[in-house]
Design a protein around this motif. Structure first.
Motif, PDB file in Angstrom:
ATOM      1  N   SER A   1       0.815  -1.217   0.000  1.00 12.12           N
ATOM      2  CA  SER A   1       0.000   0.000   0.000  1.00 12.12           C
ATOM      3  C   SER A   1       0.848   1.267   0.000  1.00 12.12           C
ATOM      4  CB  SER A   1      -0.922   0.015   1.226  1.00 12.12           C
ATOM      5  OG  SER A   1      -0.167   0.190   2.427  1.00 12.12           O
ATOM      6  N   GLN A   2       2.172   1.126   0.145  1.00 15.28           N
ATOM      7  CA  GLN A   2       3.047   2.283   0.225  1.00 15.28           C
ATOM      8  C   GLN A   2       3.474   2.735  -1.168  1.00 15.28           C
ATOM      9  OE1 GLN A   2       3.598   3.665   3.340  1.00 15.28           O
ATOM     10  NE2 GLN A   2       2.127   2.067   3.872  1.00 15.28           N
ATOM     11  N   PRO A   3       3.247   4.008  -1.516  1.00 20.26           N
ATOM     12  CA  PRO A   3       3.594   4.453  -2.870  1.00 20.26           C
ATOM     13  C   PRO A   3       5.065   4.287  -3.211  1.00 20.26           C
ATOM     14  CG  PRO A   3       2.998   6.308  -1.449  1.00 20.26           C
ATOM     15  CD  PRO A   3       2.612   5.067  -0.727  1.00 20.26           C
ATOM     16  N   SER A   4       5.958   4.460  -2.225  1.00 25.86           N
ATOM     17  CA  SER A   4       7.385   4.292  -2.511  1.00 25.86           C
ATOM     18  C   SER A   4       7.713   2.848  -2.881  1.00 25.86           C
ATOM     19  CB  SER A   4       8.220   4.731  -1.308  1.00 25.86           C
ATOM     20  OG  SER A   4       7.911   3.953  -0.165  1.00 25.86           O
ATOM     21  N   VAL A   5       7.046   1.902  -2.219  1.00 24.22           N
ATOM     22  CA  VAL A   5       7.260   0.490  -2.539  1.00 24.22           C
ATOM     23  C   VAL A   5       6.652   0.157  -3.896  1.00 24.22           C
ATOM     24  CG1 VAL A   5       6.786  -1.886  -1.817  1.00 24.22           C
ATOM     25  CG2 VAL A   5       7.358  -0.146  -0.108  1.00 24.22           C
ATOM     26  N   ILE A   6       5.468   0.683  -4.168  1.00 18.89           N
ATOM     27  CA  ILE A   6       4.844   0.481  -5.478  1.00 18.89           C
ATOM     28  C   ILE A   6       5.765   0.988  -6.582  1.00 18.89           C
ATOM     29  CG2 ILE A   6       2.894   1.141  -6.942  1.00 18.89           C
ATOM     30  CD1 ILE A   6       1.213   1.370  -4.366  1.00 18.89           C
TER      31      ILE A   6
END
Length: 454
Positions: free
Chosen positions: A156-161
């Motif tokens: 759910s984390q944009p940085s991980v996405i």
């Protein structure tokens, strides 16, 4: 009346101090383990780093190994034939130690700090973990659930996405394309699977152990040999195949409806630690976006206010190194921020940097190197990465001399090859309904959805 500072009173900066070469005593044990002992008296502490290669040869194998490594790294400390989880913690704490185990696409890493009198008992415990970890089923189930929860949060984390999408686009079917394990693979793990994975992959041949601290090299080597003689698993460590140098054109937009920010990520190949281009690329990176005084920060943070902390970096993995650019910007300025980023990349490639810029980047890089190896912990981690890459401790001094010799012409030449916009793969995570039209004015775009559990 406000007094003004007379800058002529400030003495000029001195020449950076030479990087001292650590006194590393290296040997290879009969079981194939490489050992480096670095004596550093004065502080009564010892740093330990054990690096075990833990790579995959294919993307399919990487999915299974990423899942297994995520659970194994926590479950390793659940018990051995001689110590349960509490006994492990108590033994470590009695010697000022707290062992951590982590994984990445290249290796399994054991790290701890300890008091000097703890070397033998901590190594004895490490030997138990390497040869007799039990992975009790009931506790493995709990660890598996914790890992599944962490993965769900990470997705759910944009940085991980953004990181996952960039890796998938850059690496294709290479193992590095796999950043997060699938839920179904994590759910299939139990104690038996982890014990088999441990037997097959936690091997001494190809592994490296670094000790830094208040040590006598000969005595420390004897302790290691005695403690780890029983770690005799056969087989050779697996290394990932060379990473492909894919250059994917256009911009991939990863859909994140309603996002108030866009996460811009650019990535491409960079020279490895032994490549003669590396010193110039490191300084080019620093001038472009590697520190606060860089061009990218001055442009899209200071001058335009598009983002708080843009940055670029040169990252090293065993199968390939990367030049990466990151910027998290407000949705409404996504295209302008990317355009300015490309503009600064173009300036690096097409025009010479100034001597002042090069001098500032060089000083910062050399100073950062000195700081990163000033502590026992920093030196141990640095040497662990070098030894794992097959490099001697002398690389530090050699690399410093190479950095000192870089010219503005060399910076421009490597920027043209490594920092040019067409050499980089682009991913933007954000609300496609608001940013796609803007980005299409810059380059062809495709819209995808964030990676979900398979």
């Amino acid at each position: 009346m406000t007094a003004t500072l007379d800058l002529s009173l400030i003495p000029p900066l001195g020449k950076p101090r030479p990087q001292p070469v650590p006194e590393a005593h290296e040997t290879t044990l009969p079981n194939g383990l490489r050992l480096a002992v670095v004596p550093r008296p004065g502080v009564p502490l010892i740093e330990l780093r054990l690096r075990v290669p833990f790579a995959a040869r294919t993307a399919q194998a990487a999915g299974e190994l990423t899942a297994g490594g995520a659970v194994l790294s926590g479950a390793l400390l659940l018990g051995t034939g001689s110590h349960d989880q509490r006994g492990i913690a108590e033994l470590l704490q009695s010697h000022g130690a707290e062992l951590s185990v982590s994984t990445d696409p290249d290796r399994l890493l054991f790290s701890t700090t300890m008091l000097p009198d703890g070397l033998a008992p901590v190594l004895g415990l490490l030997a138990e973990l390497l040869t007799d970890a039990t992975y009790p089923d009931e506790q493995v189930e709990g660890e598996r659930e914790r890992v599944a929860e962490r993965i769900a949060i990470a997705r759910s984390q944009p940085s991980v996405i953004a990181r996952t999408a960039l890796a998938s686009r850059r690496y294709g079917d290479h193992p590095y394309a796999v950043q997060l394990p699938e839920d179904r693979l994590v759910a299939a793990l139990d104690g038996g699977v982890l014990r088999r994975l441990h037997r097959e992959r936690v091997l001494p041949a190809g592994s490296s152990l670094v000790l830094v601290g208040d040590l006598d090299p000969a005595a420390a080597t004897d302790v290691v040999v005695g403690a780890l003689a029983g770690w005799s698993a056969t087989g050779q460590a697996v290394e990932a195949p060379p990473a492909p140098e894919l250059r994917v054109s256009g911009i991939e937009i990863v859909e994140r409806p309603g996002a108030v920010q866009s996460n811009i990520r650019l990535g491409g190949p960079a020279p490895g630690r032994t490549d003669p281009d590396l010193p110039a690329v490191r300084l080019a990176n620093m001038i472009f976006g590697g520190y606060f005084s860089s061009r990218l920060v001055e442009n899209i943070r200071e001058r335009r206010g598009y983002t708080y902390s843009p940055r670029s970096s040169v990252d090293h993995q065993v199968a390939g190194s990367s030049f990466l650019v990151e910027a998290d910007v407000a949705t409404e300025v996504t295209a302008p921020a990317l355009l300015e980023t490309w503009y600064e990349l173009g300036r690096m490639a097409l025009t010479e940097v100034t001597e002042a810029e090069l001098d500032g980047a060089r000083r910062y890089t050399l100073g950062s190197m000195a700081l990163s190896t000033a502590t026992h912990a920093g030196l141990a981690s640095t040497l662990s990465a070098l030894v794992g890459a097959g490099l001697p401790a002398e690389w530090l001094a050699e690399h410093q001399r190479a950095l000192e010799a870089v010219t503005v012409e060399q910076v421009q030449e490597v920027s043209l090859r490594y920092l040019a916009a067409e050499a980089l793969t682009a991913v933007v995570v954000g609300d496609s309904g608001r940013i796609a039209g803007q980005l299409q004015a810059l380059a062809p775009t495709t819209v995808t959805t964030a990676e979900q559990d398979a």
